[in-house]
Structure formats: C-alpha cells, structure tokens
Design an enzyme around this catalytic site. Structure first.
Site, mmCIF file in Angstrom:
data_model
loop_
_atom_site.group_PDB
_atom_site.id
_atom_site.type_symbol
_atom_site.label_atom_id
_atom_site.label_comp_id
_atom_site.label_asym_id
_atom_site.label_seq_id
_atom_site.Cartn_x
_atom_site.Cartn_y
_atom_site.Cartn_z
ATOM 1 N N ASN A 8 0.810 -1.253 0.155
ATOM 2 C CA ASN A 8 -0.022 0.002 0.025
ATOM 3 C C ASN A 8 0.901 1.252 0.122
ATOM 4 O O ASN A 8 1.156 1.381 1.011
ATOM 5 C CB ASN A 8 -0.865 0.057 1.242
ATOM 6 C CG ASN A 8 -1.785 1.236 1.148
ATOM 7 O OD1 ASN A 8 -1.731 2.034 0.389
ATOM 8 N ND2 ASN A 8 -2.948 1.097 2.300
ATOM 9 N N ARG A 89 -2.133 -2.135 -3.831
ATOM 10 C CA ARG A 89 -3.463 -1.255 -3.593
ATOM 11 C C ARG A 89 -3.408 0.024 -4.464
ATOM 12 O O ARG A 89 -2.451 0.695 -4.578
ATOM 13 C CB ARG A 89 -3.420 -0.990 -2.321
ATOM 14 C CG ARG A 89 -4.785 0.064 -2.091
ATOM 15 C CD ARG A 89 -4.738 0.867 -0.770
ATOM 16 N NE ARG A 89 -5.959 1.419 -0.648
ATOM 17 C CZ ARG A 89 -6.224 2.645 0.130
ATOM 18 N NH1 ARG A 89 -5.224 3.138 0.824
ATOM 19 N NH2 ARG A 89 -7.295 3.319 0.153
ATOM 20 N N HIS A 178 -12.669 2.149 -0.552
ATOM 21 C CA HIS A 178 -12.802 1.071 0.622
ATOM 22 C C HIS A 178 -13.336 -0.290 0.239
ATOM 23 O O HIS A 178 -13.699 -0.932 1.175
ATOM 24 C CB HIS A 178 -13.446 1.479 1.954
ATOM 25 C CG HIS A 178 -12.968 2.806 2.616
ATOM 26 N ND1 HIS A 178 -13.669 3.601 3.054
ATOM 27 C CD2 HIS A 178 -11.712 3.180 2.917
ATOM 28 C CE1 HIS A 178 -12.976 4.692 3.696
ATOM 29 N NE2 HIS A 178 -11.650 4.344 3.426
ATOM 30 N N ARG A 239 -12.712 15.031 7.249
ATOM 31 C CA ARG A 239 -13.410 15.386 6.030
ATOM 32 C C ARG A 239 -14.908 15.539 6.630
ATOM 33 O O ARG A 239 -15.325 14.734 7.285
ATOM 34 C CB ARG A 239 -13.299 14.216 5.032
ATOM 35 C CG ARG A 239 -12.179 14.085 4.215
ATOM 36 C CD ARG A 239 -11.951 12.796 3.532
ATOM 37 N NE ARG A 239 -11.202 11.964 3.936
ATOM 38 C CZ ARG A 239 -10.931 10.784 3.489
ATOM 39 N NH1 ARG A 239 -11.510 10.255 2.677
ATOM 40 N NH2 ARG A 239 -9.952 10.056 4.259
ATOM 41 N N GLU A 382 -7.416 -6.028 4.558
ATOM 42 C CA GLU A 382 -7.288 -5.491 2.973
ATOM 43 C C GLU A 382 -5.748 -6.279 2.554
ATOM 44 O O GLU A 382 -5.826 -6.680 1.413
ATOM 45 C CB GLU A 382 -7.130 -4.170 2.716
ATOM 46 C CG GLU A 382 -8.153 -3.504 3.393
ATOM 47 C CD GLU A 382 -8.218 -2.012 3.506
ATOM 48 O OE1 GLU A 382 -8.680 -1.136 2.419
ATOM 49 O OE2 GLU A 382 -7.920 -1.523 4.454
#
Ligand code: AMP
Length: 395
Positions: A8, A89, A178, A239, A382
């Site tokens: 990642n 990723r 995601h 956010r 993940e």
C-alpha cells in the site's frame, strides 16, 4: 508455499506485508514513513522481533531497497526470487477496472490516465508499482482497486442527478472507495449468518480516519456512501462528508479562498476535527466528552447520526438487512460509537449484547440473541484480499 507481498504505497509512505499463500500466514509486516525526508522512519516486525530505523529515504525506490534488504538480511526470505507475486493497492480504477488485474505496460498506462480522477492517490500507487517492478522484475505484479467492488452498483445508485452530459464527457459519477474492505467484511459476514449467500443483505460500516458504508446484496455492492471522490458520505476524521455543494463558492467568497483553499477546508479542516475544534482522533473526542467538553459531544453525536442515517437509507435500498458490520479503526475499537449508532435502530427490533460490544479489535457478534438484525464487529484485512487476488493470478 508461495510468498506474496501486499503493498500500500502512499505519497510519503509505503506499507507492506509479506504473506505465505495459500495459508495466508503473515511472515512479516512494516512501514516506511516520511519518504522524501532525511529522517524517514522504517519499521519491520517479524515473529517477536521489531526493528526500527531512522534514515534518509528520498524516494520510493530507496524505500523498496530498504524493505527488500531487510527481508534478506533478517532471513525472512533467502533471496528476492522467492517473492513471486506483488499485489498493489490502487485507489482509483474508474470504470475501467471491475476487478483486480495483472499489471502490464498497457494496464499501467490506463492506471496513469486515471490519475486525473485521484490526483492525490494514484500517482503514489504508481510510484510503488514502478519501484517494485525494478527490484522484482520476475514477480507477477497485480493491481487491486479500491473502487472495483462497487462497480456492480446500478445506474440509479452511481449516477448523480446532474446534467448527464457531464457523466458522458468526464465520467462524473459515484465510484465509492474502501471496496477491498467492504468486500472482505461482507464476505465474512455472509459466512456468519444463516442466510443463503445470494439472498443476503449486509450493511458494512467502515469507520476509521476515513469512512464509508456499503449496501451489499447477494455479495455485491449496490450502493456506497463515498462518491466521485472520498470526500462524500458520512462525517470523517477531517472530511466533512455530504454538504450542500453551494457552501463551496460561499466559503470562497467569504474567506477569500481559491478552490484549493475551499477544498482544503472540507478535506482537512472539517469532520471530527472541524466540529470539536480539537482533534480528528476519536480517542481525543472521547476524552473531551469525559472532560465535559460540549463541542466534543456534539462532534460525537453528529458523527453517529450521520452513520445511522446512512444505515436507514441502506435499509430501504436493500429492503431490510440481515446484518450490520462494523470495521476499521473506530468500527473495531469504539464500543461507545457502535452502541450509540445501534441504539438508534432499536425501533427495528435490533438489540445489543453489551458485554460482547464492550470488546475491541476482534471478530464478535454484538447483537442480542433476540435481535431482528444481527450486528458484528469484523476486523478488516485488506492485505489478505490483495494477497488472495495476487495469488489467484499465479498459474
Ligand atoms: P484507521 O483509519 O482505520 O486506522 O482508524 C483510525 C481511527 O481509529 C482514529 O480516528 C482513532 O480515533 C480510531 N481508534 C483507534 N483506536 C481506538 C480506540 N481504542 N478507541 C476509539 N477509537 C479508536
């Protein structure tokens, strides 16, 4: 046994895990942070050992050197040739990628074109892909996209009610993110419920520093809360999530900001941080509530309300739900947040097993035995998904 790296790569970081497949055993994991600086931090863990180093790492090529040399120096692998697959990723696959792919020069060019849609993320992912390709030219490189799982959304979920020409010209639509995490936890939830997979209805709640929900029907994503970018949907650490878009020109005018400045407000100065005026970290918000700080409490309640409202919406989209699944930093480690959200669903006959809910970081059913809808905590993984997809391409 086959050794596969799950990577990642961010703009200034490189996270890695080395897995033995198909057993899915994690041999080692670690991270290089502050890439581009003279005091970059490298950490690697294997067995009971942990090594931490601070040194100059000016680019991703150097970071990859550091990781690969550490694997050999610590006898985690005998030589680079042992690593036969590298899964990366990649944040944005646009409409081009509905599943993982082997990275060929053509595929890489397509991923580069998609950087337009994810200017903060895809270029960093590509840098990681190129650095590993140089070091491990013999290994099969695979791209695993955050958006791919949501490519099953129907038009009524992914189209925005804006002038359709903009979709046709620029592919402005909801993509969702995601996806690897939503896929992992929904697949696991389907194993845990007593409903045939093709009839299953799962709502997945991935809440970490970023956060999104997905409505998963028969194992397929049919709606999700993030949108064209990862700014949309629920309230997050920094956010805003959904706001009236007309707020943007108004902020620009009143605060004398350009478009980057206004987007910075919504991306980096909003969410838990913006409302609490204190921190984006849920642990600090909970400490603020314990100290009777009003804005921490409001930030917390707003955070929970926005998630519960999305769950309500997805109950309609799915026509009910068999299970609600919490995952990621807050979802896995925040019993209070989970309780507040689930209590809002009591009118549906959802009950909580408070003892089970009072645990952190492990897979557990948190709904009561009589609950009409099951609720679970399922830690996301993940890296395993990346390794599984990569392994699937190795003859
Ligand atoms: P992630 O982005 O998935 O790593 O999640 C990061 C978020 O998880 C941070 O906002 C933390 O506040 C939250 N988190 C991690 N540990 C805990 C904890 N023990 N209690 C509450 N929140 C936590």
């Amino acid at each position: 046994m086959t050794k596969i790296l799950a990577i990642n790569a961010g703009s200034s970081s490189l996270k890695f895990q080395l897995l033995e497949m198909p057993a899915e055993t994690v041999l080692t994991e670690g991270i290089v942070e502050r890439i581009g600086f003279s005091d970059a931090k490298f950490k690697i863990e294997f067995g009971d050992e942990e090594i931490k180093v601070t040194e100059e790492v000016l680019d991703h090529t150097k970071a990859v050197d550091l990781v690969m040399n550490a694997l050999v120096d610590n006898n985690i692998v005998a030589s680079f040739d042992e690593i036969v697959g590298v899964g990366h990723r990649v944040v944005h696959g646009g409409e081009k990628f509905a599943k993982s792919v082997v990275i060929t020069p053509e595929m890489l060019a397509t991923i580069e074109e998609l950087s337009d849609l994810a200017p903060l993320h895809n270029p960093a992912n590509i840098t990681g892909i190129k650095a590993f390709a140089e070091k491990l030219p013999h290994a099969t490189a695979v791209a695993v996209f955050d958006t791919a799982f949501h490519q099953t959304m129907p038009e009524v979920s992914y189209l925005y009610p804006i002038k359709n020409e903009l979709y046709k010209k620029y592919a402005i639509r909801k993509y969702g993110f995601h996806g690897t995490s939503h896929k992992f936890v929904s697949e696991r939830a389907i194993e845990l419920i007593d409903v045939p997979a093709e009839e299953s209805k799962i709502i997945t709640v991935h809440i970490g520093n970023g956060g999104s929900l997905a409505a998963v029907k028969g194992g397929k994503s049919i709606d999700t809360s993030m949108g064209f970018t990862p700014l949309a949907g629920i309230m997050m650490g920094t956010r805003s999530g959904d706001v009236d878009p007309a707020v943007i020109p108004y902020i620009m005018e009143k605060e004398g900001l350009d478009i980057n400045g206004a987007m910075d407000v919504l991306n980096k100065q909003s969410g838990l941080l913006g409302i609490s005026e204190k921190s984006s970290d849920m642990r600090d918000i909970e400490a603020g509530i314990a100290a009777d700080e009003k804005m921490s409490k409001i930030a917390y309640d707003l955070f929970a309300k926005r998630i519960a409202d999305y769950i309500g919406s997805y109950l309609v989209t799915l026509g009910g739900a068999d299970a609600i699944v919490f995952t990621a930093g807050i979802g896995e480690n925040g019993p209070e947040v989970r309780r507040i959200i689930l209590e809002k669903l009591a009118f549906l006959g959802l009950t909580i097993n408070h003892e089970n809910n009072n645990t952190r970081g492990k897979e557990i059913e948190i709904s009561g035995p009589d609950s009409k809808i099951k609720a679970f905590v399922i830690p996301t993984n993940e890296e395993i998904m990346i390794a599984r997809d990569t392994f699937s391409f190795l003859g």
